[in-house]
Design an enzyme around this catalytic site. Sequence first.
Site, mmCIF file in Angstrom:
data_model
loop_
_atom_site.group_PDB
_atom_site.id
_atom_site.type_symbol
_atom_site.label_atom_id
_atom_site.label_comp_id
_atom_site.label_asym_id
_atom_site.label_seq_id
_atom_site.Cartn_x
_atom_site.Cartn_y
_atom_site.Cartn_z
ATOM 1 N N GLU A 169 -7.005 4.522 7.775
ATOM 2 C CA GLU A 169 -6.725 5.958 7.579
ATOM 3 C C GLU A 169 -7.923 6.654 6.932
ATOM 4 O OE1 GLU A 169 -2.963 5.569 5.551
ATOM 5 O OE2 GLU A 169 -2.045 4.847 7.409
ATOM 6 N N GLY B 51 2.359 1.669 10.841
ATOM 7 C CA GLY B 51 3.399 2.697 10.757
ATOM 8 C C GLY B 51 4.084 3.016 12.076
ATOM 9 N N GLY C 38 2.636 -1.408 4.276
ATOM 10 C CA GLY C 38 2.711 0.011 3.950
ATOM 11 C C GLY C 38 4.146 0.441 3.704
ATOM 12 N N GLY C 39 4.776 0.996 4.739
ATOM 13 C CA GLY C 39 6.112 1.589 4.606
ATOM 14 C C GLY C 39 7.134 0.689 3.923
ATOM 15 N N HIS D 113 -9.599 1.146 4.484
ATOM 16 C CA HIS D 113 -8.352 1.318 5.244
ATOM 17 C C HIS D 113 -8.629 2.219 6.450
ATOM 18 C CE1 HIS D 113 -4.292 2.423 6.351
ATOM 19 N NE2 HIS D 113 -3.892 1.360 5.683
ATOM 20 N N SER E 210 3.056 -2.741 10.354
ATOM 21 C CA SER E 210 4.493 -2.823 10.649
ATOM 22 C C SER E 210 5.115 -4.169 10.266
ATOM 23 C CB SER E 210 4.764 -2.498 12.116
ATOM 24 O OG SER E 210 4.409 -1.145 12.388
ATOM 25 N N GLU F 196 -5.762 -5.188 10.293
ATOM 26 C CA GLU F 196 -4.713 -4.203 10.553
ATOM 27 C C GLU F 196 -5.024 -3.449 11.845
ATOM 28 O OE1 GLU F 196 -2.615 -3.029 6.657
ATOM 29 O OE2 GLU F 196 -4.332 -1.728 6.881
ATOM 30 N N ASN G 93 0.869 -1.176 0.000
ATOM 31 C CA ASN G 93 0.000 0.000 0.000
ATOM 32 C C ASN G 93 0.904 1.223 0.000
ATOM 33 O OD1 ASN G 93 -1.806 2.052 0.482
ATOM 34 N ND2 ASN G 93 -2.289 1.434 2.580
ATOM 35 N N LYS H 187 0.061 4.256 -0.258
ATOM 36 C CA LYS H 187 -0.578 5.453 0.325
ATOM 37 C C LYS H 187 -0.328 6.656 -0.593
ATOM 38 C CE LYS H 187 0.038 3.315 4.792
ATOM 39 N NZ LYS H 187 0.008 3.440 6.235
HETATM 40 C C1 PEP Z 1 -0.953 -0.051 6.043
HETATM 41 O O1 PEP Z 1 -1.127 1.154 6.107
HETATM 42 O O2 PEP Z 1 -1.764 -0.744 5.414
HETATM 43 C C2 PEP Z 1 0.205 -0.614 6.719
HETATM 44 C C3 PEP Z 1 0.151 -1.878 7.034
HETATM 45 O O3 PEP Z 1 1.256 0.231 6.999
HETATM 46 P P1 PEP Z 1 2.672 -0.172 7.663
HETATM 47 O O4 PEP Z 1 3.124 -1.455 7.028
HETATM 48 O O5 PEP Z 1 3.576 0.982 7.324
HETATM 49 O O6 PEP Z 1 2.438 -0.333 9.131
#
Ligand code: PEP
Length: 248
Positions: free
Chosen positions: A93, A168, A228-229, A91, A207, A162, A8, A10
Amino acid sequence: MRKLVAGNWKMHGLSGDLGEIRSIAEQSLDYPGVDVALCVPSILIERAVREVPDFAIGAQDVHPAEKGAHTGCVSAQQLHDAGARLTIVGHSERRAAQRESDVEVQAKAEAALASGLDVILCIGEALPVREAGLAVETVVAQLGNSLPGALTAGTELSIAYEPIWAIGTGKVPTIPEIGEMHDALRALLEQRFGSAGAGIRVLYGGSVKASNAAEIFAVPNVDGALVGGASLKAADFIPIVAAAAVEA
Ligand code: PEP
């Protein structure tokens, strides 16, 4: 079950990052037992698809309506037309910043599946809910209220658990906590969809990194990850794909 590792991006990514998408797509070919996808900003979808036509490029959100007076929004049909194969919906967010409700997320999932997009439907609890010991019942109820009414032939629904406090932050639930949640989500999916519910992939997200992916993928009913990251660079993302290949 084959694992799905989806990135993702973002609100990250410019034309100059198409090369990174190419690297991820090319290096994913070394792991044919794993499904790999990247959900990029909608403005990048068409260019990403041109760059890597054989790779699964997805979106991060979709409007539930087919078309109409929805300034600034993008429909499932438009995303599909641009070459997207899948989309994230719900999601955390967006549930927080755009105040998306379970009912809205359900409508988005139904619209996307009906338009030919696979769906990754996100759910997860906030930290106070986890600390109050209410995580499982809260997230199961959230999934129950967000699920599409029916599965659609030709498109695939996946779920991403999640925990909001793990996104994050570098914090991750314990392995037993992940296992307990995924077992409960699987039970709901089977109750709702019968034997088809047993085949719905339940991803973990929050994470995920190369250093923790293997132990997370070894948990029963963890069928992949939403990342994500660590999905922004091939050097971080591909080791997670490799860990999924080991557990496949
Ligand atoms: C996400 O936003 O879907 C996510 C899992 O982010 P991260 O891996 O950065 O925690």
